[in-house]
Design a protein around this motif. Structure first.
Motif, PDB file in Angstrom:
ATOM      1  N   ALA A 197      18.290  92.672 -17.708  1.00  0.00           N
ATOM      2  CA  ALA A 197      18.751  93.402 -18.885  1.00  0.00           C
ATOM      3  C   ALA A 197      18.795  92.437 -20.069  1.00  0.00           C
ATOM      4  O   ALA A 197      18.707  91.214 -19.898  1.00  0.00           O
ATOM      5  CB  ALA A 197      20.136  93.983 -18.628  1.00  0.00           C
ATOM      6  N   ASP A 198      18.946  92.994 -21.250  1.00  0.00           N
ATOM      7  CA  ASP A 198      19.184  92.161 -22.435  1.00  0.00           C
ATOM      8  C   ASP A 198      20.661  91.878 -22.622  1.00  0.00           C
ATOM      9  O   ASP A 198      21.035  90.855 -23.219  1.00  0.00           O
ATOM     10  CB  ASP A 198      18.621  92.854 -23.680  1.00  0.00           C
ATOM     11  CG  ASP A 198      17.117  93.032 -23.595  1.00  0.00           C
ATOM     12  OD1 ASP A 198      16.411  92.023 -23.421  1.00  0.00           O
ATOM     13  OD2 ASP A 198      16.650  94.178 -23.678  1.00  0.00           O
ATOM     14  N   ALA A 199      21.509  92.776 -22.115  1.00  0.00           N
ATOM     15  CA  ALA A 199      22.955  92.603 -22.191  1.00  0.00           C
ATOM     16  C   ALA A 199      23.584  93.189 -20.942  1.00  0.00           C
ATOM     17  O   ALA A 199      23.163  94.247 -20.461  1.00  0.00           O
ATOM     18  CB  ALA A 199      23.522  93.284 -23.432  1.00  0.00           C
ATOM     19  N   VAL A 200      24.565  92.482 -20.395  1.00  0.00           N
ATOM     20  CA  VAL A 200      25.343  92.964 -19.259  1.00  0.00           C
ATOM     21  C   VAL A 200      26.802  93.012 -19.695  1.00  0.00           C
ATOM     22  O   VAL A 200      27.312  92.051 -20.292  1.00  0.00           O
ATOM     23  CB  VAL A 200      25.177  92.039 -18.031  1.00  0.00           C
ATOM     24  CG1 VAL A 200      26.060  92.506 -16.877  1.00  0.00           C
ATOM     25  CG2 VAL A 200      23.720  91.999 -17.590  1.00  0.00           C
ATOM     26  N   PHE A 201      27.473  94.119 -19.392  1.00  0.00           N
ATOM     27  CA  PHE A 201      28.828  94.369 -19.891  1.00  0.00           C
ATOM     28  C   PHE A 201      29.637  94.971 -18.750  1.00  0.00           C
ATOM     29  O   PHE A 201      29.367  96.093 -18.328  1.00  0.00           O
ATOM     30  CB  PHE A 201      28.744  95.330 -21.077  1.00  0.00           C
ATOM     31  CG  PHE A 201      30.038  95.590 -21.799  1.00  0.00           C
ATOM     32  CD1 PHE A 201      30.928  94.571 -22.094  1.00  0.00           C
ATOM     33  CD2 PHE A 201      30.353  96.882 -22.217  1.00  0.00           C
ATOM     34  CE1 PHE A 201      32.099  94.817 -22.786  1.00  0.00           C
ATOM     35  CE2 PHE A 201      31.519  97.149 -22.909  1.00  0.00           C
ATOM     36  CZ  PHE A 201      32.401  96.115 -23.194  1.00  0.00           C
ATOM     37  N   SER A 202      30.609  94.207 -18.217  1.00  0.00           N
ATOM     38  CA  SER A 202      31.280  94.640 -16.989  1.00  0.00           C
ATOM     39  C   SER A 202      32.784  94.446 -17.055  1.00  0.00           C
ATOM     40  O   SER A 202      33.295  93.489 -17.653  1.00  0.00           O
ATOM     41  CB  SER A 202      30.724  93.860 -15.797  1.00  0.00           C
ATOM     42  OG  SER A 202      31.399  94.204 -14.599  1.00  0.00           O
ATOM     43  N   ALA A 256      16.884  87.445 -20.361  1.00  0.00           N
ATOM     44  CA  ALA A 256      16.782  88.590 -21.270  1.00  0.00           C
ATOM     45  C   ALA A 256      15.467  88.568 -22.045  1.00  0.00           C
ATOM     46  O   ALA A 256      15.039  87.510 -22.521  1.00  0.00           O
ATOM     47  CB  ALA A 256      17.956  88.601 -22.239  1.00  0.00           C
ATOM     48  N   ARG A 257      14.860  89.735 -22.189  1.00  0.00           N
ATOM     49  CA  ARG A 257      13.599  89.840 -22.928  1.00  0.00           C
ATOM     50  C   ARG A 257      13.832  89.740 -24.432  1.00  0.00           C
ATOM     51  O   ARG A 257      13.014  89.198 -25.159  1.00  0.00           O
ATOM     52  CB  ARG A 257      12.919  91.169 -22.579  1.00  0.00           C
ATOM     53  CG  ARG A 257      11.574  91.394 -23.211  1.00  0.00           C
ATOM     54  CD  ARG A 257      11.031  92.765 -22.852  1.00  0.00           C
ATOM     55  NE  ARG A 257      12.020  93.794 -23.128  1.00  0.00           N
ATOM     56  CZ  ARG A 257      12.243  94.313 -24.329  1.00  0.00           C
ATOM     57  NH1 ARG A 257      11.552  93.884 -25.379  1.00  0.00           N
ATOM     58  NH2 ARG A 257      13.159  95.245 -24.510  1.00  0.00           N
ATOM     59  N   ASP A 258      14.976  90.268 -24.909  1.00  0.00           N
ATOM     60  CA  ASP A 258      15.264  90.250 -26.352  1.00  0.00           C
ATOM     61  C   ASP A 258      16.703  89.777 -26.577  1.00  0.00           C
ATOM     62  O   ASP A 258      17.591  90.570 -26.914  1.00  0.00           O
ATOM     63  CB  ASP A 258      15.055  91.636 -26.955  1.00  0.00           C
ATOM     64  CG  ASP A 258      14.965  91.606 -28.484  1.00  0.00           C
ATOM     65  OD1 ASP A 258      15.427  90.615 -29.079  1.00  0.00           O
ATOM     66  OD2 ASP A 258      14.456  92.579 -29.073  1.00  0.00           O
ATOM     67  N   PRO A 259      16.961  88.489 -26.391  1.00  0.00           N
ATOM     68  CA  PRO A 259      18.326  87.989 -26.563  1.00  0.00           C
ATOM     69  C   PRO A 259      18.841  88.128 -27.988  1.00  0.00           C
ATOM     70  O   PRO A 259      20.055  88.258 -28.200  1.00  0.00           O
ATOM     71  CB  PRO A 259      18.224  86.516 -26.145  1.00  0.00           C
ATOM     72  CG  PRO A 259      16.773  86.174 -26.305  1.00  0.00           C
ATOM     73  CD  PRO A 259      16.018  87.429 -25.983  1.00  0.00           C
ATOM     74  N   ASP A 260      17.942  88.119 -28.962  1.00  0.00           N
ATOM     75  CA  ASP A 260      18.388  88.273 -30.357  1.00  0.00           C
ATOM     76  C   ASP A 260      18.984  89.664 -30.586  1.00  0.00           C
ATOM     77  O   ASP A 260      19.972  89.806 -31.311  1.00  0.00           O
ATOM     78  CB  ASP A 260      17.226  88.036 -31.316  1.00  0.00           C
ATOM     79  CG  ASP A 260      16.774  86.584 -31.333  1.00  0.00           C
ATOM     80  OD1 ASP A 260      17.567  85.715 -30.919  1.00  0.00           O
ATOM     81  OD2 ASP A 260      15.631  86.325 -31.745  1.00  0.00           O
TER      82      ASP A 260
END
Length: 344
Positions: free
Chosen positions: A85-90, A266-270
């Protein structure tokens, strides 16, 4: 080695790892941000849509996961076995700290991340975006006013004095199925001198360990359970059942800050960093507050004294909770009160 250790732990604490529970695509831009999260889509959607207003070139592919399954997926992505994922939120922040410790996260720093309290950030790789209490809930119509416990000591007295009235009517998380439930129970065992007595009381009243916040809240509202222990307060607020009362235990109330990570792969960290800064901005925090993910801090409004707040800090001590030996020992103790159901 990371994958082997993680697999051992996941087999120990979660007998059935599942894929994502729901998905949604928000926005129509050509630039895609993949976000994997334990937060219900409906709760966080307004904040994500507000972010997209200022980023019309983007769209968000949102995947809602159970905490243990998300942890397994993030570990697999960390080793390159599955797309990241580009962001993980847990909400299972002990698992997030372990991901960072396993070199699965990218570093990012901004004025907004640096402004976070130390309990809500770690190594410029993990950031807490919310402040949510862990509460007791009860059915207002079926639990007499004199029985409503204001703290854990009163809950213990209730289970000792009226075991028959509450037999099979108290619910909490199944900690083998819920990473968040495991974190809460493990934190309780470290924080409370009452933990052993609580397990004894749960065993005496044949308390029920079940899967998730929504199920506990719905069952309490319907009267199938009378009390719910260690329920994530934001979900109670969002469910808004008028016949469910909420108690912030006055002995101590744990506060959780859901953790956000930008995976190393991540593919798009920006894009993920831009979303992070938005969610930490005044507008973003206001939207999270309206979604029930940031609890009021005024004691006159909440009735909770500052001395009763216990923040679960994003910090290395959480690694104790994911240590395989500790997890095995803890689950063995837990199962004295909640014996695992045999699979036919």
């Amino acid at each position: 080695m990371i994958r082997l250790l993680a697999t051992c732990l996941l087999l120990l604490v979660s007998p059935g790892i599942q894929a994502q529970e729901a998905t949604a695509t928000l926005g129509t831009g050509a630039r895609t941000l993949v976000m994997r999260s334990t937060t219900d889509i409906a709760i966080i959607q307004p904040a994500l849509e507000a972010f997209l207003v200022s980023h019309p070139d983007m769209r968000i592919d949102y995947e809602q996961w159970g905490s243990n399954a998300l942890y397994a997926n993030a570990l697999s992505a960390c080793t390159g076995e599955t797309p990241a994922a580009d962001a993980v939120f847990s909400s299972a922040v002990h698992q997030m700290v372990d991901l960072v410790n396993s070199a699965c996260a990218s570093s990012y720093r901004s004025g907004l991340t640096q402004a976070l309290p130390s309990a809500r950030r770690w190594r410029d790789e993990l950031w807490g975006l919310t402040e949510e209490p862990t509460v007791l809930i009860y059915n207002r119509a079926l639990v007499p006013a004199d029985d409503v416990p204001g703290n854990r000591f009163e809950l213990l007295d209730l289970m000792r004095q009226k075991p028959d009235a509450y037999r099979g009517k108290i619910a909490t998380y199944d900690i083998a199925a819920s990473g968040l439930g495991y974190l809460y129970a493990f934190s309780d065992s470290s924080e409370a001198t009452t933990f052993g007595a609580l397990l004894e009381g749960f065993a005496r009243t044949q308390a029920v360990a079940t899967c998730c916040s929504a199920e506990i809240i719905e069952a309490v509202s319907q009267g199938r359970y009378l009390l719910g222990y260690n329920v994530l307060g934001s979900y109670v607020q969002n469910a808004a059942p008028t016949n469910v009362g909420v108690i912030l235990p006055e002995d101590y109330t744990m506060f959780l800050s859901r953790a956000y990570m930008i995976p190393r792969q991540a593919r798009d960290p920006d894009a993920a960093a831009a979303l992070l800064d938005f969610l930490l901005s005044v507008e973003g925090q206001g939207l999270l507050s309206r979604a029930g993910l940031i609890y009021p801090d005024d004691p006159s409004e909440t009735g909770l004294l500052p001395s009763a707040k216990r923040f679960i800090a994003l910090a290395p001590p959480l690694l104790v909770a994911v240590d395989r030996s500790n997890a095995e020992t803890f689950l063995s103790v837990w199962n004295t009160a909640f014996p695992p159901v045999a699979v036919p």
